[in-house]
Design an enzyme around this catalytic site. Structure first.
Site, mmCIF file in Angstrom:
data_model
loop_
_atom_site.group_PDB
_atom_site.id
_atom_site.type_symbol
_atom_site.label_atom_id
_atom_site.label_comp_id
_atom_site.label_asym_id
_atom_site.label_seq_id
_atom_site.Cartn_x
_atom_site.Cartn_y
_atom_site.Cartn_z
ATOM 1 N N TYR A 149 12.955 58.151 77.060
ATOM 2 C CA TYR A 149 11.991 58.263 78.128
ATOM 3 C C TYR A 149 11.924 57.152 78.826
ATOM 4 C CZ TYR A 149 7.012 58.743 79.929
ATOM 5 O OH TYR A 149 6.009 58.969 80.717
ATOM 6 N N SER B 273 5.772 56.019 85.137
ATOM 7 C CA SER B 273 5.226 55.514 83.926
ATOM 8 C C SER B 273 5.052 54.249 84.117
ATOM 9 C CB SER B 273 5.743 56.275 82.719
ATOM 10 O OG SER B 273 5.190 55.642 81.543
#
Length: 264
Positions: free
Chosen positions: A171, A157
């Site tokens: 995350y 990401s």
């Protein structure tokens, strides 16, 4: 006027042809994983649709309708050793080998850090990072023993490079870890002809973002230089690039696919 090419140069069509190769895609029942499975299958690969969601069966059936015998669904919890081992065993039993592994499975439950409990933090790391480790190790052991190399692609990401928003501490920790893991094992596996790369998506319109407030999504899209959210296929195309011979001299790299978001 036609292009001038070197007679010894591999034809473009051959570079992206994955016929005869087997790809395992985790988290492939929907969203980005589904898009990846479809693109790799279109390029000729046999595909193992791995997920905890029963919808994996429908995805495999969809692919099989286009090319019988070319897809199978495997229900597995990649955060568990048994699940990762089962996934690799099933893939090898069905197709004889694994050439491509795409570690796409991931979760991102939003929770402010001060309200986050250890169980949630551990669960996100178990799926996003430990699961990536377990699947990569199981697949890499097979690839090394087979002796014909392979491709490992980790979906990270842009949060692996810069935090995106409050509520994703768990995350972001997992994705920073995934990027560091990618670089380290790329060093170790290069000698075996196995490339290990990552793709860092920015804001992508998926079923998971469908429940997000439209005004928030519009505001976020306005901060992207390309003025739009990414499509699932934007990531799938990048995966195809790393899975194919177009990227034959790349390892330990992270391809950012974010519409320019990190530039802002």
């Amino acid at each position: 006027m036609s292009a001038i090419t070197d007679p010894a140069q591999t034809p473009l069509q051959q570079l992206v042809d994955l016929t005869g190769r087997t790809a395992v895609v985790t988290g492939a029942a929907k969203g980005i994983g589904l898009g990846i499975a479809r693109r790799l299958h279109e390029a000729g690969a046999d595909v193992v649709v791995a997920d905890l969601d029963d919808a994996a069966g429908a995805v495999a059936a969809e692919l099989e309708a286009h090319r019988p015998g070319s897809a199978v669904a495997v229900l597995a919890d990649v955060s568990e050793q048994a699940g990762a081992d089962h996934l690799v065993e099933e893939a090898v039993e069905r197709f004889g080998a694994i050439d491509i592994l795409v570690n796409n499975a991931g979760i991102y439950p939003n929770m402010p850090f001060l309200e986050m409990d250890p169980a949630l933090f551990r669960r996100v790391l178990d799926v996003n990072l430990v699961g990536l480790f377990l699947c990569t190790q199981a697949a890499a052991r097979h690839m090394v023993a087979r002796g014909e190399g392979g491709r490992i692609i980790n979906i990270t990401s842009i949060d692996a490079l810069h935090p995106s928003m409050v509520g994703l501490a768990h995350y972001d920790a997992s994705k920073h870890g995934a990027w560091g893991f990618t670089k380290n094992i790329a060093l170790e596996l290069a000698a075996h002809g196995i490339t290990v790369n990552a793709i860092a998506p920015g804001g992508i319109a998926t079923p998971g973002t469908g429940g997000v407030d439209e005004e928030l999504l519009s505001a976020f899209a306005a901060t992207i230089p390309m003025h739009r959210m990414g499509d699932i296929d934007d990531i799938a195309r990048a995966v195809l690039f790393l899975a194919s011979d177009l990227s034959s001299y790349m390892t330990g790299s992270q391809v950012v696919v974010d519409g320019g978001k990190l530039l802002t």
